[in-house]
Design a protein around this motif. Structure first.
Motif, short mmCIF file in Angstrom:
data_model
loop_
_atom_site.label_atom_id
_atom_site.label_comp_id
_atom_site.label_asym_id
_atom_site.label_seq_id
_atom_site.Cartn_x
_atom_site.Cartn_y
_atom_site.Cartn_z
N UNK A 28 0.90 -1.26 0.22
CA UNK A 28 0.16 0.03 0.06
C UNK A 28 0.79 1.28 -0.04
N UNK A 29 1.83 1.25 0.91
CA UNK A 29 2.71 2.49 0.90
C UNK A 29 3.44 2.82 -0.34
N UNK A 30 3.97 1.54 -0.92
CA UNK A 30 4.72 1.66 -2.18
C UNK A 30 3.75 2.37 -3.44
N UNK A 31 2.64 1.87 -3.33
CA UNK A 31 1.67 2.57 -4.48
C UNK A 31 1.34 3.97 -4.02
N UNK A 32 1.02 4.25 -2.83
CA UNK A 32 0.57 5.83 -2.52
C UNK A 32 2.03 6.66 -2.45
N UNK A 33 2.94 6.09 -2.32
CA UNK A 33 4.25 6.98 -2.73
C UNK A 33 4.36 7.42 -4.18
N UNK A 34 4.29 6.41 -4.87
CA UNK A 34 4.20 6.54 -6.32
C UNK A 34 3.13 7.65 -6.74
N UNK A 35 2.05 7.46 -6.36
CA UNK A 35 0.88 8.11 -6.63
C UNK A 35 0.67 9.68 -5.94
N UNK A 36 1.15 9.81 -4.72
CA UNK A 36 1.05 11.27 -4.07
C UNK A 36 2.40 11.73 -3.50
N UNK A 37 3.50 11.29 -3.69
CA UNK A 37 4.56 12.09 -3.21
C UNK A 37 5.23 12.92 -4.09
N UNK A 38 5.79 13.95 -3.59
CA UNK A 38 6.51 14.83 -4.63
C UNK A 38 7.80 14.40 -4.65
N UNK A 39 8.52 13.61 -3.90
CA UNK A 39 9.69 12.66 -4.10
C UNK A 39 9.74 12.09 -5.36
N UNK A 40 8.75 11.26 -5.59
CA UNK A 40 8.62 10.40 -6.58
C UNK A 40 8.94 11.36 -7.68
N UNK A 41 7.98 12.20 -8.08
CA UNK A 41 8.43 12.93 -9.40
C UNK A 41 9.52 13.59 -9.46
#
Length: 255
Positions: A28-41
């Motif tokens: 869950x955290x992995x998917x949320x991190x990709x979808x929601x975090x500015x760090x991923x972008x």
């Protein structure tokens, strides 16, 4: 405390098995991190910024063959986190039919920075080859998905999808016959070379040995959701999601 947690997990797995249910992946955290975090972008932009500057350097070097870049598609150009998210919401393990239903919709968003980099490469007459382990049947929908964002070189000559093997080396060799490969872009080490995943070698040590290629010849995109690296955790054979979850928990290092 840990033993109590392991016991609880084991009991939950037993209950699920008794009811004929399959545990969905615990990411869950992995998917949320990709979808929601500015760090991923930020990491995606950073990768493609490095790709841009490295390509400029490569363009200054002479080569007999025309230059090209090789790119993966999933989590490199197209963001499939909604498919992973749907699996979590539906409490289902990965299913190939569901994956193909998702890719057939041709609605995946782009990975930040990907399209502008490849458009820049094309403007410099650098060809783009898309080497993906998507199935051949997924080519039409994938082309539709890529074209709507303006990705260059999206045609059957430049899309090399999985044939008899998921090993991409033969397809890279095919490209190398007609083009000088100046860069490879992916989210998985196997997108770059077969040297990284060999049974008798420590993948992390092999990465260390080729550290200078990352950010120059090899451009790595972040993907917290899945990858070949995970297979090294498991013994060979067909394992349930519950069995894999138990193994993953045992592999965690604490202090």
């Amino acid at each position: 405390m840990v033993s109590k947690y392991l016991f609880t997990v084991s009991v939950l797995f037993a209950i699920a098995s008794a009811h004929g249910q399959e545990f969905h992946r615990d990411y869950t955290n992995a998917v949320l991190w990709q979808q929601q975090s500015g760090e991923y972008r930020a990491l995606c932009f950073q990768a493609y910024n490095y790709a841009h500057s490295s390509l400029d350097k490569a363009l200054k070097k002479y080569s007999k063959l025309p230059k090209c870049v090789i790119v993966d598609i999933d989590e490199t150009l197209l963001d499939n986190s909604p498919q992973s998210g749907q699996a979590i919401l539906s409490k289902k393990a990965f299913d190939l039919a569901e994956w193909k239903r998702w890719t057939g919709m041709a609605i995946a968003d782009t990975v930040p920075g990907a399209c502008s980099f490849l458009q820049y490469a094309a403007s410099k007459k650098v060809a783009v080859f898309y080497i993906s382990n998507r199935d051949q049947s997924e080519i039409p929908a994938t082309m539709q998905n890529l074209k709507q964002f303006g990705f260059p070189y999206v045609d059957t000559d430049h899309l090399l999808f999985r044939d008899s093997t998921s090993n991409k080396q033969s397809r890279r060799n095919q490209v190398a016959k007609t083009h000088h490969i100046v860069m490879l872009v992916g989210d998985n080490l196997s997108d770059f070379s077969t040297i990284f995943y060999q049974e008798d070698k420590d993948t992390k040590k092999v990465v260390d040995q080729h550290a200078g290629k990352f950010g120059t010849t090899f451009i790595m995109l972040p993907n917290p959701m899945y990858g070949d690296w995970e297979q090294s955790l498991y013994p060979k054979g067909n394992l349930t999601e519950a069995e894999k979850a138990t193994i993953r928990l045992k592999k965690i290092k604490g202090y």
